[in-house]
Design a protein around this motif. Structure first.
Motif, PDB file in Angstrom:
ATOM      1  N   TRP A   1     -23.684 -15.466  68.990  1.00 19.12           N
ATOM      2  CA  TRP A   1     -23.975 -15.243  67.566  1.00 19.12           C
ATOM      3  C   TRP A   1     -22.696 -15.256  66.755  1.00 19.12           C
ATOM      4  O   TRP A   1     -21.732 -14.562  67.087  1.00 19.12           O
TER       5      TRP A   1
ATOM      6  N   GLN B   1     -21.007 -17.048  62.621  1.00 21.35           N
ATOM      7  CA  GLN B   1     -21.284 -17.707  61.339  1.00 21.35           C
ATOM      8  C   GLN B   1     -20.055 -18.503  60.883  1.00 21.35           C
ATOM      9  O   GLN B   1     -18.949 -18.241  61.351  1.00 21.35           O
TER      10      GLN B   1
ATOM     11  N   GLU C   1     -18.569 -18.010  58.319  1.00 22.76           N
ATOM     12  CA  GLU C   1     -17.680 -16.984  57.768  1.00 22.76           C
ATOM     13  C   GLU C   1     -16.865 -16.264  58.832  1.00 22.76           C
ATOM     14  O   GLU C   1     -15.802 -15.728  58.540  1.00 22.76           O
TER      15      GLU C   1
ATOM     16  N   ILE D   1     -30.696 -10.693  67.357  1.00 21.58           N
ATOM     17  CA  ILE D   1     -30.630 -11.131  65.972  1.00 21.58           C
ATOM     18  C   ILE D   1     -32.039 -11.560  65.553  1.00 21.58           C
ATOM     19  O   ILE D   1     -32.659 -12.391  66.225  1.00 21.58           O
TER      20      ILE D   1
ATOM     21  N   ARG E   1     -32.196 -14.249  59.113  1.00 22.00           N
ATOM     22  CA  ARG E   1     -31.603 -13.928  57.817  1.00 22.00           C
ATOM     23  C   ARG E   1     -32.498 -12.962  57.050  1.00 22.00           C
ATOM     24  O   ARG E   1     -33.713 -13.066  57.086  1.00 22.00           O
TER      25      ARG E   1
HETATM   26  C1  6R9 Z   1     -22.273 -20.792  64.068  1.00 18.76           C
HETATM   27  C2  6R9 Z   1     -23.289 -21.016  63.006  1.00 18.76           C
HETATM   28  C3  6R9 Z   1     -24.900 -18.766  60.722  1.00 18.76           C
HETATM   29  C4  6R9 Z   1     -26.279 -18.155  60.857  1.00 18.76           C
HETATM   30  C5  6R9 Z   1     -26.229 -16.697  61.216  1.00 18.76           C
HETATM   31  C6  6R9 Z   1     -27.551 -16.518  61.941  1.00 18.76           C
HETATM   32  C7  6R9 Z   1     -27.731 -17.825  62.670  1.00 18.76           C
HETATM   33  C8  6R9 Z   1     -26.138 -18.389  64.552  1.00 18.76           C
HETATM   34  C9  6R9 Z   1     -27.076 -17.383  66.242  1.00 18.76           C
HETATM   35  C10 6R9 Z   1     -27.829 -17.120  65.087  1.00 18.76           C
HETATM   36  C11 6R9 Z   1     -29.290 -15.819  66.306  1.00 18.76           C
HETATM   37  C12 6R9 Z   1     -27.518 -16.806  67.482  1.00 18.76           C
HETATM   38  N1  6R9 Z   1     -27.223 -17.771  64.061  1.00 18.76           N
HETATM   39  N2  6R9 Z   1     -26.036 -18.173  65.879  1.00 18.76           N
HETATM   40  N3  6R9 Z   1     -28.931 -16.342  65.124  1.00 18.76           N
HETATM   41  N4  6R9 Z   1     -28.632 -16.034  67.454  1.00 18.76           N
HETATM   42  N5  6R9 Z   1     -26.880 -17.026  68.646  1.00 18.76           N
HETATM   43  O1  6R9 Z   1     -24.418 -21.319  63.281  1.00 18.76           O
HETATM   44  O2  6R9 Z   1     -22.841 -20.839  61.715  1.00 18.76           O
HETATM   45  O3  6R9 Z   1     -24.118 -22.452  60.232  1.00 18.76           O
HETATM   46  O4  6R9 Z   1     -22.814 -20.494  59.296  1.00 18.76           O
HETATM   47  O5  6R9 Z   1     -24.989 -20.169  60.520  1.00 18.76           O
HETATM   48  O6  6R9 Z   1     -26.977 -18.778  61.918  1.00 18.76           O
HETATM   49  O7  6R9 Z   1     -28.577 -16.349  61.010  1.00 18.76           O
HETATM   50  O8  6R9 Z   1     -26.092 -15.893  60.062  1.00 18.76           O
HETATM   51  P1  6R9 Z   1     -23.675 -21.044  60.376  1.00 18.76           P
END
Ligand code: 6R9
Length: 644
Positions: free
Chosen positions: A410, A412, A414, A509, A512
């Motif tokens: 997990w 982002q 950011e 997770i 969003r």
């Molecule tokens: C690296 C990337 C970020 C958003 C993040 C969340 C979702 C990413 C996840 C995940 C559950 C995981 N997210 N990895 N949710 N398990 N392993 O994807 O960056 O494009 O900025 O997206 O993606 O909601 O807040 P980005």
């Protein structure tokens, strides 16, 4: 969650792991107790021109200021190239696998270094200077990595725009950061089709007067127009440039790149990362999360247009002297065995992809997987969205044959790199859980009022203190940075995600909690799609929500109110889908459009998205309280005429 659903650490992985459990516990304790000492040690993984003496200087309150290693100097490209030359100059740095299965090549560290130096010299010769922004709009070709590293080498800030974005989206992202140059290609290739990048770029540049120079890679040899005085061929300028180049000495807090991402408003945000902390984080997380051992072949299937491509195709693996595979194609071309054929062809040891790809391949059954060996695989990874346990189990059992741990990572745009993930030799996995934070990461859950929640619970996912890879600002808009990430819950970085924590402290997770949706692992602001729809002359108003989609994770559901004299026809529906594709790009195309004579609004005129989400998800028997609506009748109409 029952114990049956726990996948324990494999003894054979733990025995050779860089971080077995005891070391994870020890590092986690040390990073919490004395972050300065911990990171002073850990930052030595990077070659500094001047080693930092100041380590952490961060503040999540007031104006918010985040600085790491602030008196250190370094060059990111030199860390990815020059420092490897003596020991592994002839080792393959990048394996490139083309869209066409007969197309592949290998580039050594020495060759990559030379290409990067040549492009760095060519950019400098065009007048691109330290601190200038260069936009990169390229397909998945080696030159994309070269472009990033060449910018980093001269201290220019790169801003990569995903090749699937439209001319308008590209133009907005150039205008926002005033880039002075663009690096693009004649065309890209994907799934046997061509993508007209140069044509799109020409269209975009009509409204981008700051761009003085365009470097065009001859990727397909397609026939494109070149504008004299502005456009030059990559092949020409690099051939004419010297292969020797001294990397610029950059301060740790000098910007390395901008990457635009979607937020809850219509305007994409230019996430800004700086040099020192980002490089430390990219290297640290790539090495430990993937348990990367020298000589292994590592493959991340992301596109360089996204943060995953930046950190885990380019900067992390190359900083660690790894062999990184770059794939131009898609999972189902020429057929749905492709991923596994590539794994066998290049003897891939570590494979990192997105749940949406796994779900799409699952549909075809196990046959296409069984046709391949996959014996080289040791570790599997997942990123971009929550992975549902069914997909996790298929990935584990069918692809990895119960042999390979899965790291569900997990993070982002950011965060710069991974924050929560199992370490394969340390943390038992539970399908669907990103498990535990990496050492030095402090995730907490808070309720709607920002009260910290303890134990097994569910809430808003925040990070309580800074880590080196954290974004520093939004380019040109620090106030929006503070507002977006640090104002909802005072003193905390708010991720925008919701999460559950179980009795073992594992994080799950849930997705969003803001108006951002996640379509096939790509972030989309619902407001961006709405803005595109209302630009159409026949659209009066639009509201966009996500809905559960079997393959994409979330699909895009648009409620559209037409202007008075417009007819809601099938032809118009198709036209609107095509319109959004053209305005933003194919990833933003709505899956469903429902004609809405009215939208459910509060008396103050706010659209009640909660209700629209319920209708889109076909959960119409649990709409909740609709009494605060200005006109509850519109809900009945929307329910009766549900589309899709
Ligand atoms: C690296 C990337 C970020 C958003 C993040 C969340 C979702 C990413 C996840 C995940 C559950 C995981 N997210 N990895 N949710 N398990 N392993 O994807 O960056 O494009 O900025 O997206 O993606 O909601 O807040 P980005």
């Amino acid at each position: 969650m029952s114990d049956a659903d726990v996948v324990p650490v494999k003894p054979e992985i733990a025995a050779a792991a860089l971080i077995p459990r005891a070391r994870y516990d020890e590092m986690t304790a040390r990073a919490a107790a004395a972050p300065d000492e911990f990171w002073a040690e850990e930052c030595k993984r990077i070659d500094w021109m001047k080693a930092p003496t100041k380590i952490k200087n961060t503040n999540f309150t007031g104006d918010v200021s985040i600085k790491w290693f602030e008196d250190g100097t370094l060059n990111a490209a030199a860390n990815c190239l020059d420092r490897h030359l003596a020991e592994r100059g002839d080792q393959v740095a990048i394996i490139w696998e083309g869209d066409d299965p007969n197309d592949s090549k290998k580039v050594t560290y020495r060759e990559l270094h030379e290409q990067v130096c040549r492009l760095a010299n060519a950019l400098s010769a065009q007048g691109v200077k330290k601190g200038d922004v260069v936009t990169v709009y390229l397909p998945m070709i080696v030159e994309a990595a070269v472009a990033l590293l060449a910018c980093a080498r001269i201290g220019a800030i790169h801003s990569v725009v995903f090749g699937g974005f439209s001319p308008d989206s590209l133009a907005n992202r150039i205008q926002d950061c005033n880039s002075v140059a663009l690096i693009t290609a004649d065309e890209g290739r994907r799934g046997g089709r061509k993508v007209a990048l140069k044509l799109n770029a020409d269209e975009a540049l009509k409204s981008c007067p700051t761009v003085k120079n365009v470097i065009v890679v001859k990727a397909t040899g397609g026939d494109v127009a070149m504008q004299a005085g502005r456009d030059v061929w990559y092949e020409d300028v690099t051939a004419a440039a010297s292969p020797a180049h001294t990397p610029a000495e950059m301060n740790a807090e000098d910007p390395l790149f901008i990457l635009y991402t979607s937020g809850s408003t219509g305007k994409p945000k230019g996430v800004l990362h700086t040099t020192g902390g980002y490089m430390v984080w990219a290297s640290f997380t790539h090495q430990y999360v993937f348990d990367y051992h020298p000589g292994e072949v590592y493959w991340c299937t992301a596109d360089v247009g996204w943060v995953t491509g930046h950190t885990y195709i380019v900067y992390g693996p190359l900083a660690n002297g790894a062999t990184t595979l770059m794939f131009e194609g898609i999972p189902n071309y020429p057929d749905t065995s492709r991923f596994w054929q590539v794994v066998d062809k290049h003897q891939v040891n570590i494979f990192y992809t997105a749940p949406t790809a796994i779900r799409a391949l699952m549909r075809d059954g196990e046959g296409p997987v069984h046709k391949t060996s996959r014996k080289s695989l040791r570790i599997l990874g997942s990123v971009g969205e929550p992975i549902n346990p069914e997909a996790w189990n298929w990935y584990y059992r069918v692809v990895g044959e119960n042999r390979c741990p899965i790291v569900d990572t997990w993070w982002q745009t950011e965060t710069g790199g991974i924050l929560i993930s199992p370490l394969p030799g340390a943390i038992a996995q539970k399908p669907g859980s990103a498990t535990l934070p990496l050492p030095g990461v402090f995730p907490i859950l808070v309720d709607g009022e920002g009260q910290r929640l303890h134990g097994a619970t569910e809430g808003n996912l925040c990070i309580a203190d800074s880590w080196p890879g954290q974004m520093r600002s939004l380019y040109g808009d620090h106030a929006r940075f503070v507002q977006t990430y640090f104002s909802t819950f005072k003193g905390l970085y708010f991720t925008g995600d919701g999460a559950r924590r179980d009795a073992d402290g594992y994080f799950w997770i849930t997705g969003r909690v803001d108006d951002v949706i996640n379509v096939s692992g790509h972030r989309m602001g619902t407001a961006e799609v709405e803005s595109a729809l209302v630009l159409h002359p026949k659209v009066a108003e639009a509201a966009v929500v996500g809905f559960p989609h079997e393959i994409k994770g979330q699909g895009i559901y648009a409620y559209v109110t037409l202007v008075a004299d417009a007819e809601p026809t099938e032809a118009l529906r198709k036209e609107l889908v095509a319109w959004v594709r053209k305005e933003i790009g194919p990833i933003a195309a709505p899956d469903v459009i429902q004609w809405a004579p009215g939208l459910p609004k509060t008396r103050s005129g706010k659209i009640m998205r909660r209700i629209l989400r319920k209708i889109a998800a076909n959960e119409t028997d649990s709409l909740g309280d609709t009494s605060t609506l200005a006109d509850p009748g519109v809900v009945t109409d929307l329910v009766d005429n549900r589309a899709g």
